[in-house]
Design a protein around this motif. Structure first.
Motif, PDB file in Angstrom:
ATOM      1  N   SER A 111       7.972 -64.919 -27.740  1.00  0.00           N
ATOM      2  CA  SER A 111       6.656 -64.422 -28.151  1.00  0.00           C
ATOM      3  C   SER A 111       6.633 -64.007 -29.625  1.00  0.00           C
ATOM      4  O   SER A 111       5.579 -63.716 -30.173  1.00  0.00           O
ATOM      5  N   GLY A 112       7.824 -63.959 -30.246  1.00  0.00           N
ATOM      6  CA  GLY A 112       7.900 -63.532 -31.639  1.00  0.00           C
ATOM      7  C   GLY A 112       7.998 -62.030 -31.811  1.00  0.00           C
ATOM      8  O   GLY A 112       7.941 -61.520 -32.926  1.00  0.00           O
ATOM      9  N   ASP A 113       8.119 -61.304 -30.696  1.00  0.00           N
ATOM     10  CA  ASP A 113       8.220 -59.846 -30.747  1.00  0.00           C
ATOM     11  C   ASP A 113       9.408 -59.410 -29.880  1.00  0.00           C
ATOM     12  O   ASP A 113       9.228 -58.811 -28.811  1.00  0.00           O
ATOM     13  N   PRO A 114      10.631 -59.711 -30.332  1.00  0.00           N
ATOM     14  CA  PRO A 114      11.816 -59.423 -29.518  1.00  0.00           C
ATOM     15  C   PRO A 114      12.116 -57.930 -29.425  1.00  0.00           C
ATOM     16  O   PRO A 114      11.628 -57.138 -30.229  1.00  0.00           O
ATOM     17  N   PHE A 115      12.933 -57.588 -28.443  1.00  0.00           N
ATOM     18  CA  PHE A 115      13.388 -56.207 -28.299  1.00  0.00           C
ATOM     19  C   PHE A 115      14.479 -55.940 -29.321  1.00  0.00           C
ATOM     20  O   PHE A 115      15.382 -56.747 -29.502  1.00  0.00           O
ATOM     21  N   GLY A 116      14.405 -54.794 -29.974  1.00  0.00           N
ATOM     22  CA  GLY A 116      15.434 -54.401 -30.928  1.00  0.00           C
ATOM     23  C   GLY A 116      16.593 -53.698 -30.259  1.00  0.00           C
ATOM     24  O   GLY A 116      17.714 -53.731 -30.738  1.00  0.00           O
ATOM     25  N   ALA A 117      16.305 -53.069 -29.114  1.00  0.00           N
ATOM     26  CA  ALA A 117      17.346 -52.339 -28.394  1.00  0.00           C
ATOM     27  C   ALA A 117      17.057 -52.361 -26.897  1.00  0.00           C
ATOM     28  O   ALA A 117      15.900 -52.402 -26.480  1.00  0.00           O
ATOM     29  N   VAL A 118      18.141 -52.345 -26.136  1.00  0.00           N
ATOM     30  CA  VAL A 118      18.045 -52.236 -24.682  1.00  0.00           C
ATOM     31  C   VAL A 118      18.881 -51.032 -24.265  1.00  0.00           C
ATOM     32  O   VAL A 118      20.055 -50.930 -24.621  1.00  0.00           O
ATOM     33  N   LEU A 119      18.261 -50.115 -23.537  1.00  0.00           N
ATOM     34  CA  LEU A 119      18.948 -48.952 -22.996  1.00  0.00           C
ATOM     35  C   LEU A 119      19.374 -49.313 -21.571  1.00  0.00           C
ATOM     36  O   LEU A 119      18.524 -49.573 -20.726  1.00  0.00           O
ATOM     37  N   LEU A 120      20.671 -49.372 -21.321  1.00  0.00           N
ATOM     38  CA  LEU A 120      21.186 -49.786 -20.012  1.00  0.00           C
ATOM     39  C   LEU A 120      21.653 -48.576 -19.210  1.00  0.00           C
ATOM     40  O   LEU A 120      22.599 -47.891 -19.601  1.00  0.00           O
ATOM     41  N   LEU A 121      20.990 -48.336 -18.099  1.00  0.00           N
ATOM     42  CA  LEU A 121      21.392 -47.298 -17.158  1.00  0.00           C
ATOM     43  C   LEU A 121      21.622 -48.001 -15.826  1.00  0.00           C
ATOM     44  O   LEU A 121      20.707 -48.167 -15.024  1.00  0.00           O
ATOM     45  N   ALA A 122      22.828 -48.501 -15.639  1.00  0.00           N
ATOM     46  CA  ALA A 122      23.157 -49.276 -14.447  1.00  0.00           C
ATOM     47  C   ALA A 122      24.505 -48.834 -13.905  1.00  0.00           C
ATOM     48  O   ALA A 122      25.330 -48.294 -14.636  1.00  0.00           O
ATOM     49  N   GLY A 123      24.713 -49.075 -12.633  1.00  0.00           N
ATOM     50  CA  GLY A 123      25.983 -48.759 -12.004  1.00  0.00           C
ATOM     51  C   GLY A 123      25.909 -47.671 -10.954  1.00  0.00           C
ATOM     52  O   GLY A 123      26.853 -47.477 -10.187  1.00  0.00           O
ATOM     53  N   THR A 124      24.806 -46.958 -10.886  1.00  0.00           N
ATOM     54  CA  THR A 124      24.690 -45.882  -9.899  1.00  0.00           C
ATOM     55  C   THR A 124      24.789 -46.421  -8.477  1.00  0.00           C
ATOM     56  O   THR A 124      25.487 -45.851  -7.636  1.00  0.00           O
ATOM     57  N   ASN A 125      24.097 -47.519  -8.205  1.00  0.00           N
ATOM     58  CA  ASN A 125      24.149 -48.096  -6.860  1.00  0.00           C
ATOM     59  C   ASN A 125      25.553 -48.592  -6.537  1.00  0.00           C
ATOM     60  O   ASN A 125      25.995 -48.517  -5.387  1.00  0.00           O
ATOM     61  N   ASP A 126      26.263 -49.072  -7.540  1.00  0.00           N
ATOM     62  CA  ASP A 126      27.647 -49.505  -7.350  1.00  0.00           C
ATOM     63  C   ASP A 126      28.534 -48.333  -6.943  1.00  0.00           C
ATOM     64  O   ASP A 126      29.392 -48.454  -6.065  1.00  0.00           O
ATOM     65  N   VAL A 127      28.326 -47.181  -7.601  1.00  0.00           N
ATOM     66  CA  VAL A 127      29.101 -45.982  -7.288  1.00  0.00           C
ATOM     67  C   VAL A 127      28.835 -45.552  -5.851  1.00  0.00           C
ATOM     68  O   VAL A 127      29.757 -45.255  -5.088  1.00  0.00           O
ATOM     69  N   HIS A 128      27.563 -45.539  -5.463  1.00  0.00           N
ATOM     70  CA  HIS A 128      27.205 -45.122  -4.103  1.00  0.00           C
ATOM     71  C   HIS A 128      27.765 -46.075  -3.048  1.00  0.00           C
ATOM     72  O   HIS A 128      28.028 -45.660  -1.925  1.00  0.00           O
ATOM     73  N   LEU A 129      27.950 -47.340  -3.416  1.00  0.00           N
ATOM     74  CA  LEU A 129      28.522 -48.330  -2.490  1.00  0.00           C
ATOM     75  C   LEU A 129      30.042 -48.414  -2.601  1.00  0.00           C
ATOM     76  O   LEU A 129      30.658 -49.248  -1.941  1.00  0.00           O
ATOM     77  N   ALA A 130      30.623 -47.595  -3.469  1.00  0.00           N
ATOM     78  CA  ALA A 130      32.078 -47.556  -3.688  1.00  0.00           C
ATOM     79  C   ALA A 130      32.637 -48.925  -4.089  1.00  0.00           C
ATOM     80  O   ALA A 130      33.716 -49.315  -3.656  1.00  0.00           O
TER      81      ALA A 130
END
Length: 165
Positions: A111-130
């Motif tokens: 679109s010509g308007d890319p994201f400059g930054a991505v904030l990643l908050l992932a892994g919580t479900n992995d922790v809960h599933l061990a």
């Protein structure tokens, strides 16, 4: 705790200042697009209340400096997030339809308007599933690399406490 820090002017406020300055240095643009990506915590589900941190961050940084969007895939593990990364349509465990991370980044770039930054908050479900930590860390690295391949800086957010011990 993130919301408490931001609303009270604590560590979260300093994080906003760091993000603001980092975005200015990254591209020199006056306004940036930031993507908050993750699962249900990114959507704002916490303690049976809704606290989407992307909205709070957007208010603190200011819309003239950054447009913060949220892409939350509730209930997905990092492995599942990678598997559906290129998909135009993903239905998460809450029945909400979104798209994969790679697809979102590609569409923004096209679109010509890319994201400059991505904030990643992932892994919580992995922790809960061990799930094995080595696998989760590898998948988190791949999510960060995916962001970099699409020209976005990535920021790893730590997992907040979600259950009492």
């Amino acid at each position: 705790e993130f919301q408490k820090d931001i609303t009270s002017g604590g560590r979260g406020m300093r994080a906003c200042q760091v993000l603001r300055e980092g975005l200015k240095c990254a591209s020199g643009k006056a306004r940036h697009r930031v993507l908050a990506f993750g699962a249900s915590l990114t959507a704002g589900f916490s303690d049976f209340q809704l606290h989407p941190y992307g909205e709070i961050l957007s208010a603190r940084v200011g819309p003239e400096e950054a447009q913060v969007e949220t892409l939350a895939l509730c209930g997905l593990t990092t492995e599942q997030m990678l598997r559906c990364a290129g998909s135009a349509m993903v239905t998460d465990n809450a029945g909400i339809t979104g798209c994969g991370l790679q697809h979102k980044l590609q569409q923004a770039k096209l679109s010509g308007d890319p994201f400059g930054a991505v904030l990643l908050l992932a892994g919580t479900n992995d922790v809960h599933l061990a799930r094995p930590s080595a696998a989760v860390l590898h998948e988190l690295r791949l999510l960060h690399l995916l962001c970099h391949r699409h020209g976005a800086h990535s920021v790893a957010l730590t997992l907040p406490p979600t259950r009492p011990e």
